[in-house]
Write a protein that holds these residues in place. Structure first.
Motif, PDB file in Angstrom:
ATOM      1  N   LYS A  15      -1.048  13.973   1.079  1.00 17.77           N
ATOM      2  CA  LYS A  15      -1.347  12.951   0.069  1.00 17.77           C
ATOM      3  C   LYS A  15      -2.860  12.766  -0.021  1.00 17.77           C
ATOM      4  O   LYS A  15      -3.608  13.046   0.903  1.00 17.77           O
ATOM      5  N   GLY A  16      -3.296  12.260  -1.153  1.00 16.76           N
ATOM      6  CA  GLY A  16      -4.696  11.904  -1.327  1.00 16.76           C
ATOM      7  C   GLY A  16      -5.612  13.107  -1.473  1.00 16.76           C
ATOM      8  O   GLY A  16      -5.172  14.251  -1.605  1.00 16.76           O
ATOM      9  N   ARG A  17      -6.897  12.843  -1.427  1.00 21.52           N
ATOM     10  CA  ARG A  17      -7.898  13.890  -1.637  1.00 21.52           C
ATOM     11  C   ARG A  17      -7.818  14.992  -0.596  1.00 21.52           C
ATOM     12  O   ARG A  17      -8.032  16.165  -0.902  1.00 21.52           O
ATOM     13  N   GLY A  58      -9.523   8.198   5.723  1.00 18.48           N
ATOM     14  CA  GLY A  58      -8.931   6.890   5.454  1.00 18.48           C
ATOM     15  C   GLY A  58      -8.376   6.241   6.711  1.00 18.48           C
ATOM     16  O   GLY A  58      -8.514   5.028   6.911  1.00 18.48           O
ATOM     17  N   VAL A 116       0.844  -1.199   0.000  1.00 17.90           N
ATOM     18  CA  VAL A 116       0.000   0.000   0.000  1.00 17.90           C
ATOM     19  C   VAL A 116       0.881   1.252   0.000  1.00 17.90           C
ATOM     20  O   VAL A 116       0.607   2.216  -0.722  1.00 17.90           O
ATOM     21  N   LYS A 117       1.941   1.221   0.799  1.00 12.86           N
ATOM     22  CA  LYS A 117       2.879   2.349   0.838  1.00 12.86           C
ATOM     23  C   LYS A 117       3.476   2.611  -0.542  1.00 12.86           C
ATOM     24  O   LYS A 117       3.548   3.758  -0.992  1.00 12.86           O
ATOM     25  N   GLN A 118       3.905   1.553  -1.205  1.00 11.17           N
ATOM     26  CA  GLN A 118       4.510   1.702  -2.529  1.00 11.17           C
ATOM     27  C   GLN A 118       3.493   2.196  -3.555  1.00 11.17           C
ATOM     28  O   GLN A 118       3.799   3.075  -4.365  1.00 11.17           O
ATOM     29  N   ARG A 119       2.308   1.646  -3.515  1.00 11.35           N
ATOM     30  CA  ARG A 119       1.272   2.014  -4.488  1.00 11.35           C
ATOM     31  C   ARG A 119       0.887   3.480  -4.342  1.00 11.35           C
ATOM     32  O   ARG A 119       0.747   4.196  -5.323  1.00 11.35           O
ATOM     33  N   GLY A 120       0.714   3.925  -3.097  1.00 12.90           N
ATOM     34  CA  GLY A 120       0.284   5.294  -2.856  1.00 12.90           C
ATOM     35  C   GLY A 120       1.417   6.290  -2.741  1.00 12.90           C
ATOM     36  O   GLY A 120       1.184   7.488  -2.599  1.00 12.90           O
ATOM     37  N   LYS A 121       2.645   5.795  -2.756  1.00 16.81           N
ATOM     38  CA  LYS A 121       3.825   6.652  -2.585  1.00 16.81           C
ATOM     39  C   LYS A 121       3.663   7.538  -1.359  1.00 16.81           C
ATOM     40  O   LYS A 121       3.889   8.752  -1.396  1.00 16.81           O
ATOM     41  N   ALA A 122       3.242   6.916  -0.253  1.00 14.42           N
ATOM     42  CA  ALA A 122       2.990   7.631   0.998  1.00 14.42           C
ATOM     43  C   ALA A 122       3.638   6.873   2.146  1.00 14.42           C
ATOM     44  O   ALA A 122       4.092   5.735   1.981  1.00 14.42           O
ATOM     45  N   THR A 172      -2.683   9.746   6.306  1.00 12.48           N
ATOM     46  CA  THR A 172      -3.343   8.744   5.477  1.00 12.48           C
ATOM     47  C   THR A 172      -3.677   7.531   6.333  1.00 12.48           C
ATOM     48  O   THR A 172      -3.337   7.485   7.516  1.00 12.48           O
TER      49      THR A 172
END
Length: 107
Positions: free
Chosen positions: A72-74, A89, A13-19, A25
């Protein structure tokens, strides 16, 4: 085995979201929960104690996002207005961890 699998999933999840932790988050809940799960499982704690601890860690992680600035994110579009509110989230992740813990304790 589950602790390791959960940790790998959180890393994905960290890699996918680059967070990462501290960016307001769901990772502010999932990373500490993964760390606590690995530590508790390695320490040979009873399942009920592990589940109680994970619920506590998840709650603390969600609450910690209240004073963070979303980057990050919305929520990042809110800028400074994101401060003072728990990340949606993170709250959702907390509720899922607590629900799973409750179900597993009653199984």
């Amino acid at each position: 085995t589950f602790a390791e699998a959960f940790t790998l999933a959180v890393d994905a999840v960290k890699q996918r979201g680059k967070a990462d932790v501290g960016e307001k988050t769901l990772l502010d809940v999932l990373v500490p929960v993964a760390q606590a799960l690995k530590q508790d499982a390695a320490g040979g704690k009873a399942l009920a104690d592990i589940l109680d601890h994970l619920s506590t860690v998840a709650e603390a992680g969600a609450e910690a996002t209240r004073d963070m600035l979303a980057t990050k994110g919305r929520a990042s579009f809110l800028g400074e207005r994101s401060k003072g509110h728990i990340d949606a989230g993170a709250k959702t992740a907390q509720l899922m961890i607590e629900a799973l813990a409750r179900v597993l304790k009653n199984a």
